[in-house]
Design a protein around this motif. Structure first.
Motif: not given
Length: 509
Positions: A466-472
């Motif tokens: 989720x963190x990578x999706x939110x950042x990107x």
């Protein structure tokens, strides 16, 4: 009818058993159009590399993807110069000599090479997961209104959607021998995909994700007249798309009101369509039809001797190969839009859109036009929404628009009083439902469409959390909205909308 799955080389093929409604013909004399051909001197951009006389892909943002004279894959920019194009690090095979390039989406292409099928996107040549199941033999492609890509192949008619390749069959039989495809309204005036097979027209209309109705219909031909190819014109505001057919005697045009015959002073022998434009080759002449202006014109001094049409984009720019030269021909060089493509569905309130000027002198002024509103913009960024304090492009808000179809135009005005305009129809469909969550709404999309490439073990950007999706989120939404990703084929418009809604409503976990 339900989908019947069949595994092949670790790829699932879905066989679609379809209903044939039967043949229908039209009798009587057709309405006749005899348009005059107005001469024009085309604007020309020469490619910096010679291209092979095989099919290519013209990107509506300018440039495209082609095979050069050595049958290597090349990516061209708006000014004809070469852009980056490299095999993806995750590929397991080299492409080899290029046989042809075909449209896959607004900014992506299907490449048929000596060693199989590949996808070309954003400077990468990528192996699709289904490449082993369907080898060389592509005849042509077309993209339907639901985002699916249709492939006419030597083995039959295939649909590529949601990363799955499915064969369309009628009464269990493959539709082999198709020579032409076009996306245009069906006889019931709903979106369809038309095909030409053995001098007979057929159209496939989706009833659901697994069921299609196929109507075979006899074109209104004269005695001894035969069908040669099909072309489609896309819809505009208040105007549906159209089907055009090139015959041995001339042109047939099918609108909402039925068939019409079009007789030109010069007999066409090749026809291509994209967006709201048609180009026809008539011997050594090139003819241009502008559907919005409802005019026909003939290019003056555009060609001498034999030449080959390679591709056409939605702005009306035609790529041709003539001897050792490769040219992009237009009635006038027009600006291009980035961030918005023809027929796009916008669900977000804000969108970053910028204009890119054509080669040649800089314009005196540039403005966007939306409805009755003209929005000035400044060089060198030409951003519809202007710029943020840090110099980045600001999103333009569509909040004042009602849901519906609109046209966004970019108009470049020059010191000599001339102007160049590029108009792009789009659909605005704001979604008012509440925010979505990554775990419930986005994770399933990641696992089914993104995980194979975007994981910690691959060369692509990892999106495994989720963190990578939110950042990107901005990069992801732009890629799926522009149909540049996923790399294995177009994503369902509903899933694209879901990703955009999740990102624009707070990117919740």
């Amino acid at each position: 009818m339900r989908i019947q799955p069949r595994a092949s080389a670790s790829v699932v093929f879905s066989l679609l058993s379809l209903v044939v409604l039967g043949a229908c013909g039209e009798d009587g004399t057709l309405p006749l159009d005899t348009p005059e051909l107005t001469p024009f001197q085309p604007a020309q951009v020469q490619a910096t590399t010679a291209l092979a006389p095989v099919s290519g892909f013209a990107d509506q943002s300018g440039g495209g993807i082609f095979a050069n004279a050595s049958r290597e894959l090349v990516r061209l920019r708006l000014d004809g110069s070469r852009g980056a194009m490299s095999p993806h690090p995750g590929n397991t095979a080299e492409a080899g000599a290029i046989n042809g390039v075909f449209r896959l989406g607004p900014h992506s292409a299907l490449v048929e090479a000596q060693n199989g099928l590949f996808l070309a996107e954003s400077g990468w040549l990528i192996e699709p997961p289904w490449r082993e199941a369907l080898g060389p033999g592509v005849v042509t492609t077309a993209q339907s209104a639901d985002g699916a890509v249709w492939l006419a192949h030597a083995r039959g008619l295939f649909r590529l959607q949601e990363g799955t390749l499915a064969e369309l069959k009628v009464d269990g039989a493959s539709l082999t021998g198709i020579t032409s495809l076009a996306a245009a309204p069906s006889p019931e005036n709903v979106p369809g995909v038309w095909y030409l097979r053995e001098n007979t027209l057929g159209v496939a209309v989706a009833l659901s994700t697994t069921n299609y109705r196929v109507l075979t219909t006899a074109a209104p031909l004269k005695e001894g007249e035969t069908l040669k190819s099909l072309a489609g014109i896309g819809p505009a505001v208040g105007t549906a798309g159209e089907l055009w057919a090139l015959t041995s005697n001339g042109l047939l045009r099918r609108t909402r009101d039925g068939w019409r015959r079009v007789e030109l002073a010069q007999q066409p022998d090749q026809l291509v369509g994209a967006g709201r434009f048609l180009w026809a080759r008539a011997g050594s002449a090139l003819l241009l039809h502008d559907a919005d202006a409802n005019t026909w014109s003939v290019a003056s001094d555009a060609t001498t001797g034999d030449f080959q049409i390679l591709a056409l984009d939605e702005s009306g720019c035609l790529w041709v190969q003539r001897g050792g030269q490769s040219l992009a021909l237009s009635r006038v060089l027009v600006p291009r839009l980035q961030g918005l493509f023809q027929g796009m569905r916008i669900v977000e309130d804000g969108l970053v859109v910028r204009a890119v000027m054509p080669p040649g002198p800089a314009p005196a002024s540039v403005a966007f036009a939306l409805g009755n509103t003209e929005i000035p913009t400044e060089a060198p960024d030409y951003s519809l929404g202007g710029l943020e304090a840090d110099g980045s492009h600001r999103a333009y808000s569509f909040a004042t628009l009602e849901a519906g179809r609109y046209v966004l135009s970019v108009v470049a005005r020059y010191e000599d009083g001339s102007e160049a305009r590029r108009s792009v129809p789009f659909d605005f469909a704001p979604l008012q439902s509440g925010p979505l969550s990554w775990d419930k709404d986005i994770r399933p999309i990641h696992e089914s469409r993104c995980r194979n490439c975007h994981n910690s073990a691959s060369a692509a950007r990892s999106l495994d959390s989720y963190e990578l999706w939110r950042a990107n989120a901005p990069i992801i939404t732009a890629a799926v909205r522009d149909q540049r990703m996923p790399a294995d084929g177009p994503m369902d418009p509903e899933l694209i909308n879901r990703i955009q809604r999740w990102a624009s409503s707070g990117a919740r976990p």
